[in-house]
Design an enzyme around this catalytic site. Structure first.
Site, PDB file in Angstrom:
ATOM      1  N   ARG A 108       0.793  -1.149  -0.006  1.00 18.93           N
ATOM      2  CA  ARG A 108       0.059  -0.051  -0.090  1.00 18.93           C
ATOM      3  C   ARG A 108       0.911   1.342   0.025  1.00 18.93           C
ATOM      4  NH1 ARG A 108      -4.932   1.854  -0.954  1.00 18.93           N
ATOM      5  NH2 ARG A 108      -6.098   2.731   0.593  1.00 18.93           N
ATOM      6  N   THR A 166      -9.706   0.069  -9.946  1.00 21.39           N
ATOM      7  CA  THR A 166      -8.735  -0.917  -9.181  1.00 21.39           C
ATOM      8  C   THR A 166      -8.776  -1.962  -9.798  1.00 21.39           C
ATOM      9  OG1 THR A 166      -9.198   0.482  -6.946  1.00 21.39           O
ATOM     10  CG2 THR A 166      -8.713  -2.047  -6.732  1.00 21.39           C
ATOM     11  N   THR A 179      -4.141  -0.857  -6.982  1.00 25.39           N
ATOM     12  CA  THR A 179      -5.158   0.315  -7.556  1.00 25.39           C
ATOM     13  C   THR A 179      -4.110   1.419  -7.614  1.00 25.39           C
ATOM     14  OG1 THR A 179      -6.893   1.389  -7.254  1.00 25.39           O
ATOM     15  CG2 THR A 179      -5.454   1.236  -5.187  1.00 25.39           C
ATOM     16  N   ASN A 200      -6.274   4.022  -7.375  1.00 23.35           N
ATOM     17  CA  ASN A 200      -7.586   4.655  -6.881  1.00 23.35           C
ATOM     18  C   ASN A 200      -8.498   4.843  -7.838  1.00 23.35           C
ATOM     19  OD1 ASN A 200      -9.288   5.040  -4.569  1.00 23.35           O
ATOM     20  ND2 ASN A 200      -8.380   7.085  -4.402  1.00 23.35           N
ATOM     21  N   SER A 258      -7.837   1.005   3.529  1.00 20.02           N
ATOM     22  CA  SER A 258      -8.403   0.565   2.384  1.00 20.02           C
ATOM     23  C   SER A 258      -9.465  -0.249   2.440  1.00 20.02           C
ATOM     24  CB  SER A 258      -7.211  -0.047   1.684  1.00 20.02           C
ATOM     25  OG  SER A 258      -7.512  -1.024   0.376  1.00 20.02           O
ATOM     26  N   SER A 259     -10.258  -0.533   1.278  1.00 16.90           N
ATOM     27  CA  SER A 259     -11.469  -1.807   1.240  1.00 16.90           C
ATOM     28  C   SER A 259     -10.828  -2.919   0.565  1.00 16.90           C
ATOM     29  CB  SER A 259     -12.672  -1.228   1.015  1.00 16.90           C
ATOM     30  OG  SER A 259     -13.002  -0.016   1.572  1.00 16.90           O
ATOM     31  N   GLY A 319     -13.981  -1.641  -6.730  1.00 22.98           N
ATOM     32  CA  GLY A 319     -15.152  -1.363  -6.264  1.00 22.98           C
ATOM     33  C   GLY A 319     -15.136  -0.351  -4.937  1.00 22.98           C
TER      34      GLY A 319
HETATM   35  N1  GLY Z   1      -8.413   2.819  -3.053  1.00 21.10           N
HETATM   36  C1  GLY Z   1      -9.563   2.268  -2.958  1.00 21.10           C
HETATM   37  C2  GLY Z   1      -9.142   1.283  -1.500  1.00 21.10           C
HETATM   38  O1  GLY Z   1      -8.086   0.938  -1.447  1.00 21.10           O
HETATM   39  O2  GLY Z   1     -10.332   0.995  -0.937  1.00 21.10           O
END
Ligand code: GLY
Length: 556
Positions: A94, A368, A386, A388, A439-440, A459
């Site tokens: 990340r 992503t 991603t 983003n 993040s998700s 998403g």
């Molecule tokens: N950039 C979207 C996430 O990491 O959740």
């Protein structure tokens, strides 16, 4: 342990080992969001590489053929299962915030969030982690050299590939944004306009950057001429990167979250992704019900309520584990889940109105990317990574071919003010030097007595609900094909609304949910899930790419 361009070992290795340790699929498979990337992974495994080499090849190829979703200027999470040792590890690549970043950097003098500041241009870019993560995976888990793993991506960048309808649509949608940044504009709009579908897009600067990294390893990205070029361009255009930010970036190895849902084993990512915690909390709530016995309406009501409670805790507690103390044991405890379950009303939606209403709604097409890879020996990789939003910050430092992310928007620019995904949060996810934004993204492994599955999707905030629905589908006997195809619905606490795809609810369910007090909103199809499933009983391996997009899957 610390090594330069290497890795920081945090909580090492999950103890859970998938029982695939004693079985071997005898097939290899890849699912990704772009056919050329899927081919890259299959090619590398045909050449003797393992799933880890293939994951690197697919990820690198995606940086060329799907740069609106991910790339060398972004970051993400790769979940690895090593069949030999049975260990699962999360490679956290990340982005982190530059050292000069501050909690209020996207606010004006009055303390108002400046619209778009965390989304556009180099000030919105975190320090990328993808190159460090791919180099780590290749070096420590792959059988081939890093150069071999990157070879298909280099060829795609150098020789070009024909643009598909999705790439064309992305360029159309981002024309105004990319027009601001000459290097990106020149690469993607060669005649000063959106190139037609079928146009062969060559990216010589990106090819040279990939070649440099292939030859000299990640240090060629994080130090030296390329790093100097990136920092100079970022700073000349309002950004705050420094050479030290790049030099000091490190991949982190983290223990995945492991859990169970009615006996199905789940291995997924831990913070700084919120995905694993939120999904496990929601599944713990649901595990107190026998959903199979409920009507479709009641089952959906309970799933939506479980999402609501778990997403609320995301906003309240979660952030980068190296900066924030989080009550993870509590959030994952079955007793905590039982308390939340007791608050769910059997016939009524629980209003989210005890928090200020949030008006921003998640945009329809976030980008992503996600991959699933399995080799003949049962090594597994799930990756979600991603830049983003589509084409990230839009900014490309000249001569690099690298689009920089806008991942800084995943932080909280101001408590209570929603980000681009409509997500709110507090100081747990505030900006701080070298902190990773929440993040998700959540590549996930599932295992029952009958087999296993890998799944993941882009998403934004909806990633978690999508993976959760896929997880429940696999538990109910689904496979890769059904996991990626099933209609989706989503609730993230705020806004207090259920978003759903056409087909997710029957007419009767819509009436029933509205009667319970839900506010429903139909949205365009969303997500781009990739999955592989392996049935231990039949020996069959399925790989599937989401039918909503242009991805492809292959099994050999
Ligand atoms: N950039 C979207 C996430 O990491 O959740």
């Amino acid at each position: 342990m610390k090594t330069r361009f290497g890795v920081l070992l945090c909580l090492l290795f999950a103890s859970l080992s998938l029982s695939a340790a004693t079985l071997k699929p005898g097939h290899y498979a890849v699912a990704s969001a772009q056919p050329y990337a899927t081919q890259a992974g299959m090619q590398v495994m045909a050449e003797g590489g393992n799933a880890f080499d293939a994951a690197v090849a697919v990820s690198a190829a995606l940086s060329v053929v799907e740069p609106y979703s991910s790339g060398l200027g972004g970051g993400g999470f790769w979940l690895l299962h090593d069949a030999k040792t049975g260990q699962n590890v999360m490679v956290d690549g990340r982005e982190y915030a530059p050292a000069a970043a501050t909690a209020s950097m996207y606010q004006d003098k009055q303390g108002n969030v400046i619209p778009g500041a965390s989304l556009n241009g180099p000030l919105s870019a975190g320090i990328p982690g993808e190159v460090a993560a791919l180099a780590y995976i290749s070096r420590h888990y792959g059988k081939l050299s890093f150069a071999q793993d990157l070879a298909p991506a280099i060829k795609l960048a150098r020789d070009g590939f024909p643009l598909d309808r999705m790439f064309h649509a992305m360029l159309k949608s981002r024309e105004q944004k990319l027009k601001q940044w000459p290097a990106a504009w020149k690469v993607f709009y060669p005649d000063g306009q959106v190139p037609a579908t079928g146009y062969v897009l060559k990216q010589p600067d990106l090819a040279s950057t990939l070649e440099l990294i292939a030859r000299h390893g990640p240090r060629a990205f994080y130090t030296g001429k390329l790093a100097r070029e990136m920092v100079k361009a970022v700073r000349a255009n309002g950004g705050i990167w420094s050479l030290e930010d790049l030099r000091d970036y490190q991949v982190k190895l983290r223990a995945p979250i492991t859990g169970e849902y009615h006996g199905m084993r789940i291995v997924t990512v831990s913070p700084p992704s919120s995905g694993g915690i939120v999904m496990m909390e929601a599944l713990n709530i649901l595990s107190g019900y026998d959903l199979a016995k409920d009507s479709d309406l009641m089952r959906k009501h309970l799933i939506i309520e479980a999402m609501r409670f778990a997403y609320r805790d995301r906003a309240e507690y979660l952030g980068d584990p190296d900066f924030v103390k989080m009550p993870l044991a509590r959030l994952l405890s079955p007793y905590y889940a039982a308390g939340l379950r007791a608050a769910i009303l059997p016939e009524h939606a629980t209003p989210s109105s005890n928090l200020a209403p949030v008006t921003a709604e998640a945009p329809e097409s976030q980008h992503t990317t996600s991959i699933a890879v399995m080799d003949k020996d049962g090594n597994l990789v799930g990756g979600t990574f991603t830049v983003n939003f589509r084409f990230g910050s839009g900014f490309m430092p000249p001569h690099t071919g690298v689009i920089l992310n806008d991942e800084m928007d995943d932080f909280v620019s101001k408590p209570g003010v929603p980000n681009g995904f409509g997500l709110v949060g507090n100081s747990a996810n505030a900006i701080a030097p070298h902190k990773r934004p929440l993040s998700s993204m959540m590549p996930t492994f599932l295992e029952t007595r009958n087999g296993l599955a890998i799944l993941g999707t882009p998403g934004g905030s909806r990633i978690i609900s999508m993976v959760m629905l896929g997880t429940l589908d696999y538990f109910n006997g689904g496979d890769a094909e059904s996991i990626v195809s099933l209609p989706r619905y989503h609730m993230q606490y705020l806004p207090d609304k259920v978003f759903y795809e056409p087909g997710a609810f029957s007419a009767g369910e819509i009436t029933g949910l509205e009667k319970m007090g839900y506010s429903l909103q139909q949205v365009h199809p969303y997500g781009n899930m990739q999955s592989i499933s392996w049935n231990y009983q039949t020996g069959k391996v399925f790989a599937a790419a989401d039918p909503r997009d242009v991805g492809s899957a292959a099994v050999k």
